[in-house]
Scaffold this active site. Structure first.
Site, mmCIF file in Angstrom:
data_model
loop_
_atom_site.group_PDB
_atom_site.id
_atom_site.type_symbol
_atom_site.label_atom_id
_atom_site.label_comp_id
_atom_site.label_asym_id
_atom_site.label_seq_id
_atom_site.Cartn_x
_atom_site.Cartn_y
_atom_site.Cartn_z
ATOM 1 N N THR A 95 51.200 -12.304 -63.205
ATOM 2 C CA THR A 95 51.884 -13.541 -62.816
ATOM 3 C C THR A 95 51.628 -14.551 -63.926
ATOM 4 O O THR A 95 50.913 -14.259 -64.885
ATOM 5 C CB THR A 95 51.282 -14.122 -61.515
ATOM 6 O OG1 THR A 95 50.040 -14.778 -61.843
ATOM 7 C CG2 THR A 95 50.991 -13.050 -60.482
ATOM 8 N N LYS A 119 47.669 -15.722 -68.882
ATOM 9 C CA LYS A 119 46.714 -16.341 -69.820
ATOM 10 C C LYS A 119 45.877 -17.455 -69.180
ATOM 11 O O LYS A 119 44.951 -17.969 -69.810
ATOM 12 C CB LYS A 119 47.480 -16.987 -70.996
ATOM 13 C CG LYS A 119 48.322 -16.047 -71.816
ATOM 14 C CD LYS A 119 49.009 -16.833 -72.943
ATOM 15 C CE LYS A 119 50.089 -16.044 -73.647
ATOM 16 N NZ LYS A 119 51.250 -15.698 -72.793
ATOM 17 N N GLU A 146 44.024 -7.802 -73.049
ATOM 18 C CA GLU A 146 44.571 -7.626 -74.402
ATOM 19 C C GLU A 146 45.995 -8.170 -74.486
ATOM 20 O O GLU A 146 46.408 -8.694 -75.514
ATOM 21 C CB GLU A 146 44.510 -6.139 -74.773
ATOM 22 C CG GLU A 146 44.698 -5.819 -76.234
ATOM 23 C CD GLU A 146 43.622 -6.409 -77.150
ATOM 24 O OE1 GLU A 146 43.952 -7.415 -77.792
ATOM 25 O OE2 GLU A 146 42.507 -5.884 -77.237
ATOM 26 N N ASP A 219 52.436 -20.853 -75.383
ATOM 27 C CA ASP A 219 52.296 -19.531 -75.970
ATOM 28 C C ASP A 219 51.375 -19.568 -77.184
ATOM 29 O O ASP A 219 50.226 -19.132 -77.124
ATOM 30 C CB ASP A 219 53.681 -18.993 -76.351
ATOM 31 C CG ASP A 219 53.637 -17.516 -76.659
ATOM 32 O OD1 ASP A 219 53.224 -16.759 -75.781
ATOM 33 O OD2 ASP A 219 53.971 -17.115 -77.781
ATOM 34 N N LYS A 223 47.350 -18.837 -77.100
ATOM 35 C CA LYS A 223 46.832 -17.643 -77.785
ATOM 36 C C LYS A 223 45.759 -18.031 -78.799
ATOM 37 O O LYS A 223 44.735 -17.363 -78.933
ATOM 38 C CB LYS A 223 47.970 -16.902 -78.492
ATOM 39 C CG LYS A 223 48.876 -16.169 -77.523
ATOM 40 C CD LYS A 223 50.046 -15.537 -78.237
ATOM 41 C CE LYS A 223 50.920 -14.790 -77.239
ATOM 42 N NZ LYS A 223 52.183 -14.341 -77.815
HETATM 43 N N1 LIG Z 1 58.417 -10.677 -69.326
HETATM 44 C C1 LIG Z 1 57.904 -10.459 -70.532
HETATM 45 O O1 LIG Z 1 58.487 -9.777 -71.379
HETATM 46 C C2 LIG Z 1 56.548 -11.046 -70.919
HETATM 47 C C3 LIG Z 1 56.170 -11.059 -72.246
HETATM 48 C C4 LIG Z 1 54.921 -11.561 -72.581
HETATM 49 C C5 LIG Z 1 54.076 -12.035 -71.599
HETATM 50 N N2 LIG Z 1 54.481 -12.020 -70.283
HETATM 51 C C6 LIG Z 1 53.532 -12.497 -69.262
HETATM 52 O O2 LIG Z 1 53.456 -11.563 -68.172
HETATM 53 C C7 LIG Z 1 53.257 -12.249 -66.940
HETATM 54 C C8 LIG Z 1 54.369 -11.838 -65.959
HETATM 55 O O3 LIG Z 1 55.620 -12.160 -66.513
HETATM 56 P P1 LIG Z 1 56.978 -11.767 -65.778
HETATM 57 O O4 LIG Z 1 58.053 -11.928 -66.790
HETATM 58 O O5 LIG Z 1 56.842 -10.471 -65.068
HETATM 59 O O6 LIG Z 1 57.081 -12.944 -64.683
HETATM 60 P P2 LIG Z 1 58.101 -13.042 -63.447
HETATM 61 O O7 LIG Z 1 59.223 -12.070 -63.611
HETATM 62 O O8 LIG Z 1 58.386 -14.479 -63.264
HETATM 63 O O9 LIG Z 1 57.232 -12.516 -62.195
HETATM 64 C C9 LIG Z 1 56.107 -13.207 -61.756
HETATM 65 C C10 LIG Z 1 55.600 -12.541 -60.499
HETATM 66 O O10 LIG Z 1 54.356 -13.172 -60.156
HETATM 67 C C11 LIG Z 1 54.382 -13.482 -58.771
HETATM 68 N N3 LIG Z 1 53.461 -14.580 -58.466
HETATM 69 C C12 LIG Z 1 53.532 -15.879 -58.840
HETATM 70 N N4 LIG Z 1 52.485 -16.569 -58.351
HETATM 71 C C13 LIG Z 1 51.720 -15.677 -57.665
HETATM 72 C C14 LIG Z 1 50.509 -15.765 -56.925
HETATM 73 N N5 LIG Z 1 49.852 -16.925 -56.792
HETATM 74 N N6 LIG Z 1 50.023 -14.647 -56.335
HETATM 75 C C15 LIG Z 1 50.675 -13.470 -56.440
HETATM 76 N N7 LIG Z 1 51.828 -13.320 -57.131
HETATM 77 C C16 LIG Z 1 52.348 -14.408 -57.716
HETATM 78 C C17 LIG Z 1 55.829 -13.831 -58.514
HETATM 79 O O11 LIG Z 1 56.078 -13.820 -57.135
HETATM 80 P P3 LIG Z 1 57.225 -14.744 -56.466
HETATM 81 O O12 LIG Z 1 58.499 -14.006 -56.746
HETATM 82 O O13 LIG Z 1 56.856 -14.782 -55.022
HETATM 83 O O14 LIG Z 1 57.136 -16.087 -57.138
HETATM 84 C C18 LIG Z 1 56.496 -12.695 -59.289
HETATM 85 O O15 LIG Z 1 56.482 -11.504 -58.528
HETATM 86 C C19 LIG Z 1 53.246 -13.746 -67.289
HETATM 87 O O16 LIG Z 1 51.923 -14.171 -67.441
HETATM 88 C C20 LIG Z 1 53.997 -13.798 -68.618
HETATM 89 O O17 LIG Z 1 53.601 -14.901 -69.398
HETATM 90 C C21 LIG Z 1 55.696 -11.543 -69.934
#
Ligand SMILES: NC(=O)c1ccc[n+]([C@@H]2O[C@H](COP(=O)([O-])OP(=O)(O)OC[C@H]3O[C@@H](n4cnc5c(N)ncnc54)[C@H](OP(=O)(O)O)[C@@H]3O)[C@@H](O)[C@H]2O)c1
Length: 365
Positions: A95, A119, A146, A219, A223
């Protein structure tokens, strides 16, 4: 070798969470046969609902979640794993929640190791950062992240190894965001205007400066702080000196006047755009100078012969300068981001936790 069963409680089933679950479920049999590791997901949660399945979810997890997930509190999760005697627990945080990281300490105290792409635990107050580590030590648990910086390639691990071996690290520097890497590569080498390049990279629109500021604050700066803390810096997020891309004057600028925008932005940095004549290229760089204890994020004009300048648009790089290695840094560099790479990186961390659990199991036998 006996089978090691890992019980994962997954927080976050968005882009990365879904990808991670599907990658693991597809390969569960292979992991069991080749590595003697049985990875199961007895609980999947989003911000409001959790789906409980003590034997572990299967490939129909998404429809089952839709049918059977229920509102939950942290205590429900802690009670559930206790009642069902679930061992070798790993909480995975996929999340970007600031709330969820507050649960890390109770999770650790109740037997969980933690793997996070989020992060926020590593960039909130230094007091919290240390308290998490005190609890990990006290309870013999592991926290790996990581994917906080390099989408999975081993930057944190390398720093940790150098630091714990007593190597004197003098500077960490690099292009930590591939989105920005690409933008500045194109801006520096093509006749394109900055706002057009941003727009084509999908990081612009009606909220141009907002989303850009978000990117560099949330970001690159985060980092940079995470890397600095990894080698012992007692610094806060507010200590990161972020030189803004946009002065307040530019934020108000009419985006239609793109030529003027570019000129002003570059003038504010005292650099030129395509410096063919002096072989420089623009890069958006994070830097931690250990000797000055200074964290900085800024746009720089870099000599083209330097590794940072030679990066391809989609690449990130991390340069680690140390006393023993002298002027030539250790460079960790790679392209690739997005949910597939990130999910692989999370899985790599899970396997590292599994290795530690296996060692502990052997010691206890
Ligand atoms: N997507 C990428 O390519 C990418 C790249 C680099 C880094 N990241 C990192 O990876 C992480 C996830 O990214 P994502 O793109 O998958 O995000 P996302 O699609 O917005 O999904 C976030 C998920 O987290 C859940 N969530 C939010 N608050 C929560 C809580 N308090 N307890 C439990 N679940 C909770 C959300 O649930 P709800 O639907 O109920 O809100 C949703 O299922 C982030 O930290 C992001 O910075 C992602």
């Amino acid at each position: 070798m006996s089978v090691l069963k890992i019980n994962i409680v997954l927080f976050g089933k968005g882009n990365v969470g879904k990808e991670f679950l599907n990658q693991v479920i597809e390969n569960q049999k292979t992991f069991l046969e080749k590595r003697n590791i049985d990875i199961q997901f007895p609980i999947i949660a989003n911000s409001r609902l959790a789906y409980f399945e003590k034997e572990g979810v299967d490939k129909f997890w998404e429809s089952n979640f839709a049918l059977a997930a229920i509102p939950y509190k942290l205590e429900d999760i802690l009670d559930y794993v206790k009642i069902h005697n679930l061992e070798n627990l790993v909480a995975i945080d996929l999340t970007d929640s600031e709330e969820l990281v507050k649960n890390y300490i109770p999770l650790i105290q109740n037997g969980f190791n933690i793997v996070a792409a989020n992060k926020n635990a590593n960039t909130s107050s230094i007091e919290f950062y240390k308290e998490v580590r005190r609890n990990l030590d006290r309870h013999g648990k592991t926290f790996l992240y990581e994917t906080n910086v390099g989408s999975g390639f081993p930057v944190v691990q390398t720093l940790r190894d150098l630091y714990s071996s007593g190597e004197q690290i003098t500077k960490i520097r690099g292009v930590f965001s591939d989105s920005f890497g690409n933008v500045f590569k194109r801006f520096s080498t093509e006749e394109s205007l900055f706002l057009s390049v941003l727009s084509e990279a999908g990081i612009t629109g009606s909220k141009k400066s907002d989303s850009i500021e978000n990117l560099y604050k949330n970001d690159v700066a985060k980092k940079t702080l995470i890397l600095a803390r990894e080698i012992g810096a007692n610094l806060e997020f507010s200590d990161v000196n972020i030189l803004p891309l946009f002065s307040s004057e530019l934020k108000e600028f009419n985006p239609k006047q793109e030529y003027e925008f570019d000129k002003k932005m570059l003038e504010s940095y005292g650099i030129s755009k395509i410096a063919d004549e002096d072989n420089h290229i623009l890069r958006y760089v994070g830097e931690f100078s250990v000797l000055e204890n200074k964290l900085e994020v800024q746009l720089v004009s870099e000599l083209q012969s330097f590794p940072i300048a030679r990066l391809d648009g989609s690449e990130k790089n991390f340069e680690i300068y140390t006393k023993s290695y002298g002027k030539i840094p250790i460079v960790i560099q790679g392209s690739g981001s997005g949910k597939e790479v990130l999910a692989r990186g999370v899985l790599t961390d899970v396997f590292k936790v599994a290795e530690k659990l296996r060692i502990r199991e052997k010691v206890l036998v």
